[in-house]
Scaffold this motif. Structure first.
Motif, PDB file in Angstrom:
ATOM      1  N   ASN A 301      16.586  -2.025  -0.900  1.00 54.83           N
ATOM      2  CA  ASN A 301      17.521  -2.414   0.136  1.00 54.83           C
ATOM      3  C   ASN A 301      16.633  -3.727   0.495  1.00 54.83           C
ATOM      4  OD1 ASN A 301      18.844  -3.426   2.594  1.00 54.83           O
ATOM      5  ND2 ASN A 301      19.026  -1.692   3.487  1.00 54.83           N
ATOM      6  N   VAL A 302      16.718  -5.276  -0.415  1.00 52.06           N
ATOM      7  CA  VAL A 302      16.184  -6.267  -0.195  1.00 52.06           C
ATOM      8  C   VAL A 302      16.475  -6.570   1.291  1.00 52.06           C
ATOM      9  CG1 VAL A 302      15.571  -8.116  -1.698  1.00 52.06           C
ATOM     10  CG2 VAL A 302      15.799  -6.390  -2.622  1.00 52.06           C
ATOM     11  N   PRO A 303      17.202  -7.219   1.064  1.00 54.33           N
ATOM     12  CA  PRO A 303      17.677  -7.947   2.824  1.00 54.33           C
ATOM     13  C   PRO A 303      17.414  -7.615   3.724  1.00 54.33           C
ATOM     14  CG  PRO A 303      20.289  -7.323   1.129  1.00 54.33           C
ATOM     15  CD  PRO A 303      19.359  -6.465   0.104  1.00 54.33           C
ATOM     16  N   ALA A 304      17.261  -5.545   3.807  1.00 57.79           N
ATOM     17  CA  ALA A 304      16.070  -5.677   4.868  1.00 57.79           C
ATOM     18  C   ALA A 304      14.861  -5.358   4.730  1.00 57.79           C
ATOM     19  CB  ALA A 304      16.782  -3.909   4.595  1.00 57.79           C
ATOM     20  N   ILE A 305      14.626  -4.845   3.326  1.00 59.74           N
ATOM     21  CA  ILE A 305      13.107  -5.533   3.757  1.00 59.74           C
ATOM     22  C   ILE A 305      12.558  -7.053   3.941  1.00 59.74           C
ATOM     23  CG2 ILE A 305      11.052  -5.406   1.924  1.00 59.74           C
ATOM     24  CD1 ILE A 305      12.510  -3.201   0.710  1.00 59.74           C
ATOM     25  N   ARG A 306      13.541  -8.301   3.876  1.00 59.74           N
ATOM     26  CA  ARG A 306      13.207  -9.579   3.508  1.00 59.74           C
ATOM     27  C   ARG A 306      13.258  -9.559   5.394  1.00 59.74           C
ATOM     28  NH1 ARG A 306      17.052 -11.947   0.734  1.00 59.74           N
ATOM     29  NH2 ARG A 306      16.296 -11.301  -0.540  1.00 59.74           N
ATOM     30  N   THR A 307      14.179  -9.120   6.137  1.00 65.06           N
ATOM     31  CA  THR A 307      13.773  -9.250   7.364  1.00 65.06           C
ATOM     32  C   THR A 307      12.732  -8.534   8.005  1.00 65.06           C
ATOM     33  OG1 THR A 307      16.423  -9.510   7.290  1.00 65.06           O
ATOM     34  CG2 THR A 307      15.058  -9.057   9.566  1.00 65.06           C
ATOM     35  N   ALA A 308      12.437  -7.736   7.672  1.00 66.13           N
ATOM     36  CA  ALA A 308      11.408  -6.950   8.465  1.00 66.13           C
ATOM     37  C   ALA A 308      10.134  -7.557   8.252  1.00 66.13           C
ATOM     38  CB  ALA A 308      11.056  -5.211   7.475  1.00 66.13           C
ATOM     39  N   ARG A 309      10.072  -8.451   6.694  1.00 64.81           N
ATOM     40  CA  ARG A 309       8.015  -8.975   6.801  1.00 64.81           C
ATOM     41  C   ARG A 309       8.784  -9.985   7.387  1.00 64.81           C
ATOM     42  NH1 ARG A 309       5.624  -6.847   2.555  1.00 64.81           N
ATOM     43  NH2 ARG A 309       4.325  -7.975   3.484  1.00 64.81           N
ATOM     44  N   ARG A 310       9.812 -10.568   7.398  1.00 64.15           N
ATOM     45  CA  ARG A 310      10.472 -12.111   8.170  1.00 64.15           C
ATOM     46  C   ARG A 310       9.603 -12.233   9.807  1.00 64.15           C
ATOM     47  NH1 ARG A 310      15.331 -14.690   8.055  1.00 64.15           N
ATOM     48  NH2 ARG A 310      14.301 -16.620   9.034  1.00 64.15           N
ATOM     49  N   VAL A 311       9.617 -10.417  10.084  1.00 61.83           N
ATOM     50  CA  VAL A 311       9.542 -10.613  11.585  1.00 61.83           C
ATOM     51  C   VAL A 311       8.024  -9.909  11.720  1.00 61.83           C
ATOM     52  CG1 VAL A 311      11.913 -10.388  12.262  1.00 61.83           C
ATOM     53  CG2 VAL A 311      10.441  -8.253  11.904  1.00 61.83           C
ATOM     54  N   GLY A 312       7.576 -10.050  10.505  1.00 57.07           N
ATOM     55  CA  GLY A 312       6.382  -9.477  11.076  1.00 57.07           C
ATOM     56  C   GLY A 312       5.883  -7.616  11.104  1.00 57.07           C
ATOM     57  N   ARG A 313       7.065  -7.304  10.308  1.00 56.63           N
ATOM     58  CA  ARG A 313       6.647  -5.634   9.851  1.00 56.63           C
ATOM     59  C   ARG A 313       5.993  -5.521   8.656  1.00 56.63           C
ATOM     60  NH1 ARG A 313      12.521  -3.497  10.433  1.00 56.63           N
ATOM     61  NH2 ARG A 313      11.086  -1.391   9.755  1.00 56.63           N
ATOM     62  N   ALA A 314       5.270  -4.855   8.643  1.00 58.37           N
ATOM     63  CA  ALA A 314       4.498  -4.377   7.479  1.00 58.37           C
ATOM     64  C   ALA A 314       4.177  -2.857   6.669  1.00 58.37           C
ATOM     65  CB  ALA A 314       2.846  -4.381   8.046  1.00 58.37           C
ATOM     66  N   PRO A 315       4.594  -3.275   5.686  1.00 61.32           N
ATOM     67  CA  PRO A 315       5.041  -1.844   4.325  1.00 61.32           C
ATOM     68  C   PRO A 315       3.451  -1.283   5.294  1.00 61.32           C
ATOM     69  CG  PRO A 315       4.326  -3.530   3.366  1.00 61.32           C
ATOM     70  CD  PRO A 315       4.110  -4.116   4.872  1.00 61.32           C
ATOM     71  N   VAL A 316       3.438   0.128   6.027  1.00 62.95           N
ATOM     72  CA  VAL A 316       2.462   1.315   6.376  1.00 62.95           C
ATOM     73  C   VAL A 316       2.597   2.575   5.548  1.00 62.95           C
ATOM     74  CG1 VAL A 316       1.732  -0.074   8.323  1.00 62.95           C
ATOM     75  CG2 VAL A 316       3.641   1.497   8.484  1.00 62.95           C
ATOM     76  N   MET A 317       3.489   3.469   5.553  1.00 67.16           N
ATOM     77  CA  MET A 317       3.643   4.093   4.878  1.00 67.16           C
ATOM     78  C   MET A 317       4.348   4.539   3.731  1.00 67.16           C
ATOM     79  SD  MET A 317       1.048   6.180   6.181  1.00 67.16           S
ATOM     80  CE  MET A 317       1.608   7.723   5.205  1.00 67.16           C
ATOM     81  N   GLN A 318       5.004   5.151   2.361  1.00 66.82           N
ATOM     82  CA  GLN A 318       5.516   6.094   1.829  1.00 66.82           C
ATOM     83  C   GLN A 318       5.828   7.395   1.698  1.00 66.82           C
ATOM     84  OE1 GLN A 318       4.800   3.131  -1.286  1.00 66.82           O
ATOM     85  NE2 GLN A 318       5.960   4.721  -2.911  1.00 66.82           N
ATOM     86  N   ALA A 319       6.991   7.305   1.515  1.00 67.19           N
ATOM     87  CA  ALA A 319       7.588   8.590   0.557  1.00 67.19           C
ATOM     88  C   ALA A 319       8.316   9.164  -0.272  1.00 67.19           C
ATOM     89  CB  ALA A 319       8.807   9.262   1.754  1.00 67.19           C
ATOM     90  N   THR A 320       7.154   9.448  -1.368  1.00 62.69           N
ATOM     91  CA  THR A 320       7.788   9.587  -2.908  1.00 62.69           C
ATOM     92  C   THR A 320       7.758  10.749  -2.763  1.00 62.69           C
ATOM     93  OG1 THR A 320       5.747   7.401  -2.754  1.00 62.69           O
ATOM     94  CG2 THR A 320       6.709   9.553  -5.224  1.00 62.69           C
ATOM     95  N   PHE A 321       8.712  11.048  -3.882  1.00 64.87           N
ATOM     96  CA  PHE A 321       9.129  12.541  -4.813  1.00 64.87           C
ATOM     97  C   PHE A 321       8.503  12.610  -6.357  1.00 64.87           C
ATOM     98  CE2 PHE A 321      13.179  11.326  -2.253  1.00 64.87           C
ATOM     99  CZ  PHE A 321      13.311  12.577  -1.763  1.00 64.87           C
ATOM    100  N   ILE A 322       7.933  13.624  -6.512  1.00 65.73           N
ATOM    101  CA  ILE A 322       6.849  14.098  -7.512  1.00 65.73           C
ATOM    102  C   ILE A 322       7.906  14.759  -8.289  1.00 65.73           C
ATOM    103  CG2 ILE A 322       5.162  14.192  -8.672  1.00 65.73           C
ATOM    104  CD1 ILE A 322       3.455  13.436  -6.433  1.00 65.73           C
ATOM    105  N   GLU A 323       8.711  14.584 -10.153  1.00 67.59           N
ATOM    106  CA  GLU A 323       9.215  15.395 -10.023  1.00 67.59           C
ATOM    107  C   GLU A 323       8.285  17.339 -10.798  1.00 67.59           C
ATOM    108  OE1 GLU A 323      12.194  16.231 -14.556  1.00 67.59           O
ATOM    109  OE2 GLU A 323       9.652  14.682 -14.175  1.00 67.59           O
ATOM    110  N   ILE A 324       8.909  17.476  -9.749  1.00 68.81           N
ATOM    111  CA  ILE A 324       8.065  18.903 -10.735  1.00 68.81           C
ATOM    112  C   ILE A 324       8.627  19.994 -11.295  1.00 68.81           C
ATOM    113  CG2 ILE A 324       8.525  21.608  -9.326  1.00 68.81           C
ATOM    114  CD1 ILE A 324       9.146  20.138  -6.755  1.00 68.81           C
TER     115      ILE A 324
END
Length: 324
Positions: A301-324
């Motif tokens: 969701n590139v537009p949402a990421i762009r807006t989040a970064r513009r207003v000063g929100r930083a990427p802090v935590m991530q949820a990742t799927f690892i194949e079982i």
């Protein structure tokens, strides 16, 4: 797997709290006093253990998502010991069709960057949760942690990234204000639902990779947020142009508000409205001085990421799927 006494584990939560604290992004540890972080993480771990004996929740879960061969007890999180580390793991489902099961890591007795390899845990998940045939294990970790440090799996998929910022930092941002003729309003009712759904439809036409990932909120959710004063519409002379809403949340040790919806009509896109709308909405939220505003964004969701970064929100935590 060795048997683990629940009461004994319940009385020794410190390793889980220390591990969860270590697995937070450094910015969260800067934003939130350590004593508050520890108290909130303690509450999270207690809640995770409580799920292991919550029969009512297990029966409701079983009835809502029945799986052939699975009993209500199978839906309770459980303790798995693998590679010398103790984990709290439960089953979750991605909404379909098709319905896809995955294992969720709720907590561990050692930080992910110390546990080194999750391969023993993946094997335990295959065996202990086999009735659900989970495809992956979802872990939550700080942005920037290399996946090669915990798994050799070639199939690693980012579910979402949490972008966050202290609200006071966004409120004081001098660069964004709505242009003349645009304003945020607290509507008297959800009169705009059809237009809102149409805006989603047009957005998904522009970004087809997000189909099945993004979908409009049910009208009752928006009505509830409106009743709590946590929803605003953006309007101009042409009428309704978008919606933004949030709900109170405590997540990853942060307390504040989680963005539930941030959607613009087709006519408002490209008009430099998204960032000012977000900042003015944040300014109207009433919370503690240390309150944070955060939201989970799909990596596509590139537009949402762009807006989040513009207003000063930083990427802090991530949820990742690892194949079982």
């Amino acid at each position: 797997m060795a048997a683990v006494n629940f009461v004994t584990m319940q009385l020794n939560l410190q390793p889980y709290i220390e591990a969860a604290l270590s697995d937070l992004h450094y910015l969260i540890r800067e934003w939130v006093p350590e004593a508050l972080l520890r108290a909130r993480l303690h509450s999270d771990i207690v809640d995770a253990f409580a799920l292991m004996t919550n029969e009512e929740r297990a029966h409701d879960f079983h009835d809502a998502v029945p799986v052939v061969g699975a009993s209500p007890r199978d839906y309770m999180p459980q303790i798995l010991v693998a590679g010398g580390v103790t984990y709290i793991v439960g089953i979750r489902f991605r909404v379909g069709p098709p319905l896809v099961a995955f294992a969720e890591l709720y907590g561990s007795s050692a930080p992910l960057n110390v546990a080194c390899s999750l391969e023993p845990l993946l094997r335990e998940c295959r065996e202990r949760l086999g009735v659900f045939q989970p495809r992956s294990l979802r872990i939550h970790h700080p942005v920037g942690m290399p996946m090669s440090s915990v798994t050799s799996s070639a199939s690693v998929v980012v579910d979402f990234v949490s972008y966050a910022s202290p609200i006071k930092g966004i409120k004081s941002n001098p660069h964004f204000s709505l242009d003349t003729g645009w304003k945020l309003e607290l509507p008297s009712r959800v009169y705009f639902y059809d237009a809102y759904r149409a805006a989603y439809g047009s957005y998904l036409l522009e970004h087809p990779q997000l189909r099945g990932v993004l979908e409009p909120e049910p009208v009752d959710v928006l009505e509830d947020l409106l009743a709590k004063g946590l929803l605003r519409t953006v309007v101009n002379a042409g009428g309704w142009q978008g919606i933004i809403a949030a709900r109170p949340v405590i997540r990853y040790g942060m307390s504040g508000f989680s963005v539930v919806e941030n959607c613009l009509a087709t006519s408002a896109r490209g008009q430099h409205v998204a960032a000012p709308m977000f900042c003015e909405f944040a300014a109207q939220l009433k919370g503690e001085d240390s309150a944070v505003i955060l939201g989970s964004i799909n990596p596509h969701n590139v537009p949402a990421i762009r807006t989040a970064r513009r207003v000063g929100r930083a990427p802090v935590m991530q949820a990742t799927f690892i194949e079982i």
